[in-house]
Design a protein around this motif. Sequence first.
Motif, PDB file in Angstrom:
ATOM      1  N   ARG A 194      34.528 -17.927  56.417  1.00 43.90           N
ATOM      2  CA  ARG A 194      33.794 -19.187  56.424  1.00 43.90           C
ATOM      3  C   ARG A 194      33.118 -19.400  57.778  1.00 43.90           C
ATOM      4  N   ASP A 196      31.996 -22.828  58.762  1.00 43.90           N
ATOM      5  CA  ASP A 196      31.799 -24.270  58.908  1.00 43.90           C
ATOM      6  C   ASP A 196      32.662 -24.905  59.986  1.00 43.90           C
ATOM      7  N   THR A 265      26.695 -21.196  53.029  1.00 44.21           N
ATOM      8  CA  THR A 265      26.618 -22.638  53.296  1.00 44.21           C
ATOM      9  C   THR A 265      27.109 -23.433  52.092  1.00 44.21           C
ATOM     10  N   ALA A 266      26.687 -23.040  50.898  1.00 45.28           N
ATOM     11  CA  ALA A 266      27.117 -23.748  49.694  1.00 45.28           C
ATOM     12  C   ALA A 266      28.613 -23.564  49.464  1.00 45.28           C
ATOM     13  N   ASP A 268      30.979 -22.877  51.730  1.00 38.24           N
ATOM     14  CA  ASP A 268      31.757 -23.563  52.760  1.00 38.24           C
ATOM     15  C   ASP A 268      31.841 -25.062  52.522  1.00 38.24           C
ATOM     16  N   ALA A 269      30.807 -25.622  51.923  1.00 34.75           N
ATOM     17  CA  ALA A 269      30.783 -27.073  51.694  1.00 34.75           C
ATOM     18  C   ALA A 269      31.892 -27.530  50.759  1.00 34.75           C
ATOM     19  N   ASN A 270      32.460 -26.601  49.993  1.00 31.11           N
ATOM     20  CA  ASN A 270      33.500 -26.948  49.019  1.00 31.11           C
ATOM     21  C   ASN A 270      34.885 -26.445  49.402  1.00 31.11           C
TER      22      ASN A 270
END
Length: 308
Positions: A194, A196, A265-266, A268-270
Amino acid sequence: MTDAAITAAAAQIAQAQADKALRPTIAGFFDEATNTITYVASDPATREAAVIDSVLDYEAASGRTSHGSADRVIEYLSANDLTVTWLIETHAHADHLSAAPYLQEKLGGKLAIGAEIIRVQDVFGKLFNAGSEFERDGSQFDHLFTDGETFRIGNLHGIALHVPGHTPADMAFIIGDAAFIGDTMFMPDFGTARTDFPGGDARQLFQSIHRLLRLPDETRLFLCHDYKAPGRDEFAWESTVKLQRAHNVHVHDGVTEDEFVAMRTARDANLAMPTLILPSVQVNIRGGHLPEPEDNGVSYIKIPVNAV
């Protein structure tokens, strides 16, 4: 542009593949509680060794530490009459506490991490309001590796590579024909790390991974974690450049940088934060040392509320 460090690492790997005496003996110790692998890389001729990414057992509910994981490593070192030269951290981990100070007290060796740890110390020193008594210059470590720097473990040659993206300070360490790549790639069926966390960068990670993938196809890659991808029943932590290029679900050949950044990015957002991120980072930016005891003789780990 020529990447002199990768060129040197590739030459070292080729030489070690041709000469067995230049290859390390490697033992991996899997800690299922944190999905972390600690490695001992040793020179069969001189019996010198490096311990990479050690684990201090930590019970979050009680705040108690113990040394079962580290003691397994000590038992192996003792049984094989190995002398520790280096205690290496690939980065300031967010999922486990380092046992490096405990191992150093028992075994000696120099504690080392990448030079960009100072950036991580600065960010998290502010988050934890560590105060002016917390030095943000990497002085908690005995040595700060820079990109392309060489080192020795007995007769074995080593090269440090800066591979940021997961954090600004991530390093990979080439020892003989083996690469200890920290949190860059996982097993091909699980993908990549990841990006983030503070200072993380998906584009940087893609570039760092592709830097590693320029190493010779048969380079042995030793991974810092494994989580058993769906459909796989056993934990695993060794791969090769060739396998990663062909099969890594996130960065196999043909995946573009923009495609990777969008995916990472998508994804990591979850993702939830690692269970031990707050105690781990707080300790690991101190080289694995607990915060200084307060006037009652007890060390305290801070939990910032509504700040992460």
